[in-house]
Motif scaffolding. Structure first.
Motif, PDB file in Angstrom:
ATOM      1  N   UNK A 174      64.963 -20.963 -72.325  1.00 20.79           N
ATOM      2  CA  UNK A 174      63.794 -20.515 -73.077  1.00 20.79           C
ATOM      3  C   UNK A 174      63.089 -21.642 -73.799  1.00 20.79           C
ATOM      4  N   UNK A 175      63.828 -22.668 -74.193  1.00 24.45           N
ATOM      5  CA  UNK A 175      63.221 -23.797 -74.891  1.00 24.45           C
ATOM      6  C   UNK A 175      62.308 -24.592 -73.969  1.00 24.45           C
ATOM      7  N   UNK A 176      62.683 -24.709 -72.694  1.00 24.68           N
ATOM      8  CA  UNK A 176      61.849 -25.443 -71.743  1.00 24.68           C
ATOM      9  C   UNK A 176      60.715 -24.572 -71.213  1.00 24.68           C
ATOM     10  N   UNK A 177      61.009 -23.317 -70.888  1.00 24.50           N
ATOM     11  CA  UNK A 177      59.965 -22.442 -70.368  1.00 24.50           C
ATOM     12  C   UNK A 177      58.843 -22.230 -71.380  1.00 24.50           C
ATOM     13  N   UNK A 178      59.187 -22.163 -72.647  1.00 21.74           N
ATOM     14  CA  UNK A 178      58.174 -21.945 -73.678  1.00 21.74           C
ATOM     15  C   UNK A 178      57.678 -23.217 -74.334  1.00 21.74           C
ATOM     16  N   UNK A 179      58.014 -24.364 -73.763  1.00 19.88           N
ATOM     17  CA  UNK A 179      57.662 -25.644 -74.365  1.00 19.88           C
ATOM     18  C   UNK A 179      56.148 -25.836 -74.417  1.00 19.88           C
ATOM     19  N   UNK A 180      55.639 -26.220 -75.588  1.00 15.96           N
ATOM     20  CA  UNK A 180      54.216 -26.487 -75.788  1.00 15.96           C
ATOM     21  C   UNK A 180      53.973 -27.991 -75.846  1.00 15.96           C
ATOM     22  N   UNK A 181      52.787 -28.384 -75.461  1.00 18.32           N
ATOM     23  CA  UNK A 181      52.447 -29.802 -75.532  1.00 18.32           C
ATOM     24  C   UNK A 181      52.478 -30.306 -76.967  1.00 18.32           C
ATOM     25  N   UNK A 182      52.216 -29.426 -77.916  1.00 17.72           N
ATOM     26  CA  UNK A 182      52.264 -29.827 -79.328  1.00 17.72           C
ATOM     27  C   UNK A 182      53.670 -30.183 -79.788  1.00 17.72           C
ATOM     28  N   UNK A 183      54.698 -29.820 -78.987  1.00 15.58           N
ATOM     29  CA  UNK A 183      56.080 -30.113 -79.331  1.00 15.58           C
ATOM     30  C   UNK A 183      56.602 -31.368 -78.636  1.00 15.58           C
ATOM     31  N   UNK A 210      59.452 -36.693 -65.959  1.00 19.80           N
ATOM     32  CA  UNK A 210      59.125 -35.324 -65.550  1.00 19.80           C
ATOM     33  C   UNK A 210      57.977 -34.787 -66.385  1.00 19.80           C
ATOM     34  N   UNK A 211      58.007 -35.023 -67.674  1.00 20.90           N
ATOM     35  CA  UNK A 211      56.943 -34.532 -68.548  1.00 20.90           C
ATOM     36  C   UNK A 211      55.624 -35.230 -68.272  1.00 20.90           C
ATOM     37  N   UNK A 212      55.688 -36.517 -67.982  1.00 18.74           N
ATOM     38  CA  UNK A 212      54.456 -37.278 -67.761  1.00 18.74           C
ATOM     39  C   UNK A 212      53.691 -36.822 -66.525  1.00 18.74           C
ATOM     40  N   UNK A 213      54.373 -36.226 -65.557  1.00 22.34           N
ATOM     41  CA  UNK A 213      53.658 -35.805 -64.354  1.00 22.34           C
ATOM     42  C   UNK A 213      53.126 -34.374 -64.435  1.00 22.34           C
ATOM     43  N   UNK A 214      53.304 -33.727 -65.565  1.00 19.66           N
ATOM     44  CA  UNK A 214      52.748 -32.387 -65.745  1.00 19.66           C
ATOM     45  C   UNK A 214      51.303 -32.492 -66.225  1.00 19.66           C
ATOM     46  N   UNK A 219      46.022 -25.582 -70.448  1.00 17.99           N
ATOM     47  CA  UNK A 219      47.056 -24.723 -71.010  1.00 17.99           C
ATOM     48  C   UNK A 219      47.749 -25.427 -72.175  1.00 17.99           C
ATOM     49  N   UNK A 220      48.116 -24.663 -73.212  1.00 12.90           N
ATOM     50  CA  UNK A 220      48.905 -25.258 -74.310  1.00 12.90           C
ATOM     51  C   UNK A 220      50.372 -25.436 -73.934  1.00 12.90           C
ATOM     52  N   UNK A 221      50.775 -24.882 -72.776  1.00 16.79           N
ATOM     53  CA  UNK A 221      52.176 -24.929 -72.362  1.00 16.79           C
ATOM     54  C   UNK A 221      52.391 -26.009 -71.305  1.00 16.79           C
ATOM     55  N   UNK A 222      53.549 -26.647 -71.390  1.00 12.53           N
ATOM     56  CA  UNK A 222      53.897 -27.679 -70.417  1.00 12.53           C
ATOM     57  C   UNK A 222      54.072 -27.064 -69.034  1.00 12.53           C
ATOM     58  N   UNK A 223      54.681 -25.874 -68.989  1.00 13.16           N
ATOM     59  CA  UNK A 223      54.899 -25.174 -67.720  1.00 13.16           C
ATOM     60  C   UNK A 223      54.225 -23.797 -67.801  1.00 13.16           C
ATOM     61  N   UNK A 224      52.916 -23.759 -67.582  1.00 13.45           N
ATOM     62  CA  UNK A 224      52.189 -22.491 -67.719  1.00 13.45           C
ATOM     63  C   UNK A 224      52.457 -21.540 -66.566  1.00 13.45           C
ATOM     64  N   UNK A 225      52.155 -20.280 -66.815  1.00 18.18           N
ATOM     65  CA  UNK A 225      52.256 -19.276 -65.763  1.00 18.18           C
ATOM     66  C   UNK A 225      51.219 -19.575 -64.686  1.00 18.18           C
ATOM     67  N   UNK A 226      51.607 -19.531 -63.405  1.00 18.58           N
ATOM     68  CA  UNK A 226      50.621 -19.755 -62.337  1.00 18.58           C
ATOM     69  C   UNK A 226      49.505 -18.726 -62.345  1.00 18.58           C
TER      70      UNK A 226
END
Length: 316
Positions: A174-183, A210-214, A219-226
């Protein structure tokens, strides 16, 4: 005369038919959906931490409401609950346990409110969980990396990156799925709301890649919903079941990637208190399950663990 009138009145009362009052019908027992979305939500759900609400909401919407939502509370039978629980347990025993615990709490709330007398979950025992922690060996990590790399090349990059980040950081799903760029910071994740409250997660070089290629756009989320970039990706990572089969590790749960990170940290000499802080454990006792894997002290723990795992993956 008075006596005669009294006798006459007595005879009249005996001859008069009694009028029985018709009791008011009992109010109908509410539907499961009505209580969950009404008074139970106000009494319990609204008081949960935001991170807790996410998991509870998923279990309610995906599991409880489809199974019991349109049934009156007093019609939910133990046999029905048992069948539902066993079906869920075949694919996710841990998730089924959490769902059963949530249903039990909701039904106890219904008892307290006087809607039902007995809890249909009372005699259902949760699934036994393995006492020993499962973590991946060096060879298994290498096989998993190859499977992830192959799937990423087929257009499943986002899920592959999420799984890789779980292994490289030891974070909870849940910490990764809900990760925001602000974090996301240069050298760490500043999680605003983890299971144990706000915490910081050091980032090794491989996790930063991994983060740098997102994409940071849209989206405010690193891994947004498609489907909806304004929301994070959902909790189901279907790719995990495919890659663990391809890697020959079908007995491994997604959460075991967190155990793997911790275990290899200890084996690489990271002290238990440092591992405890890396994982965000509320106390060191939770980390002691890894204590027999190593006891040497090192500096720059998070970076070293990342380098060790990256070497197993064959990354630079």
């Amino acid at each position: 005369m008075a006596v005669a009138e009294a006798r006459r009145a007595c005879h009249e009362r005996r001859a008069r038919p009694e009028v029985l009052e018709t009791p008011e019908p009992a109010p109908p027992v509410p539907l499961f959906r009505e209580r969950v979305e009404g008074v139970w939500k106000e009494a319990h759900f609204d008081r949960y931490k935001p991170s807790t609400r996410k998991g509870v909401r998923t279990r309610i919407q995906d599991r409880l409401l489809p199974a019991f939502g349109n049934e009156p509370l007093d019609r939910i039978a133990p046999a029905e609950v048992r069948k539902w629980f066993h079906a869920w347990s075949r694919t996710a025993p841990g998730g089924a346990n959490k769902g059963l615990e949530l249903l039990r709490q909701i039904m106890n709330f219904a008892i307290a409110r006087g809607y039902i007398e007995n809890n249909p979950t009372r005699d259902i025992r949760p699934n036994r969980r393995p006492k020993l922690t499962r973590f991946l060996s060096r060879e298994e990590i290498a096989r998993l990396h190859r499977a992830l790399d192959a799937e990423a090349g087929k257009g499943r990059r986002q899920q592959a990156d999420i799984i890789g980040l779980l292994l490289l950081t030891g974070c909870r799903r849940g910490e990764i799925l809900g990760l925001r760029w602000s974090e996301v910071r240069d050298d760490m994740l500043a999680l605003a709301d983890s299971k144990t409250g706000p915490r910081r997660v050091p980032l090794n070089a491989q996790a930063r890649r991994i983060l740098d290629r997102q994409s940071r756009a849209g989206s405010p989320f690193v891994f947004p919903s498609p489907r909806d970039p304004s929301r994070p990706r959902g909790g189901m990572l279907s790719l995990w079941y495919r890659v663990r089969r391809e890697a020959g590790i079908e007995d491994v749960r997604l959460h075991d990637l967190r155990h793997t990170h911790a275990s290899h940290a200890v084996m690489n000499g990271v002290p238990i208190p440092v591992v405890s802080r890396m994982l965000g454990h509320s106390n060191v006792r939770m980390t002691l399950r890894y204590a027999d894997l190593g006891d040497q002290e090192i500096e720059e723990a998070a970076e070293k663990v990342g380098q060790a795992i990256a070497a197993m993956m064959g990354l630079p």
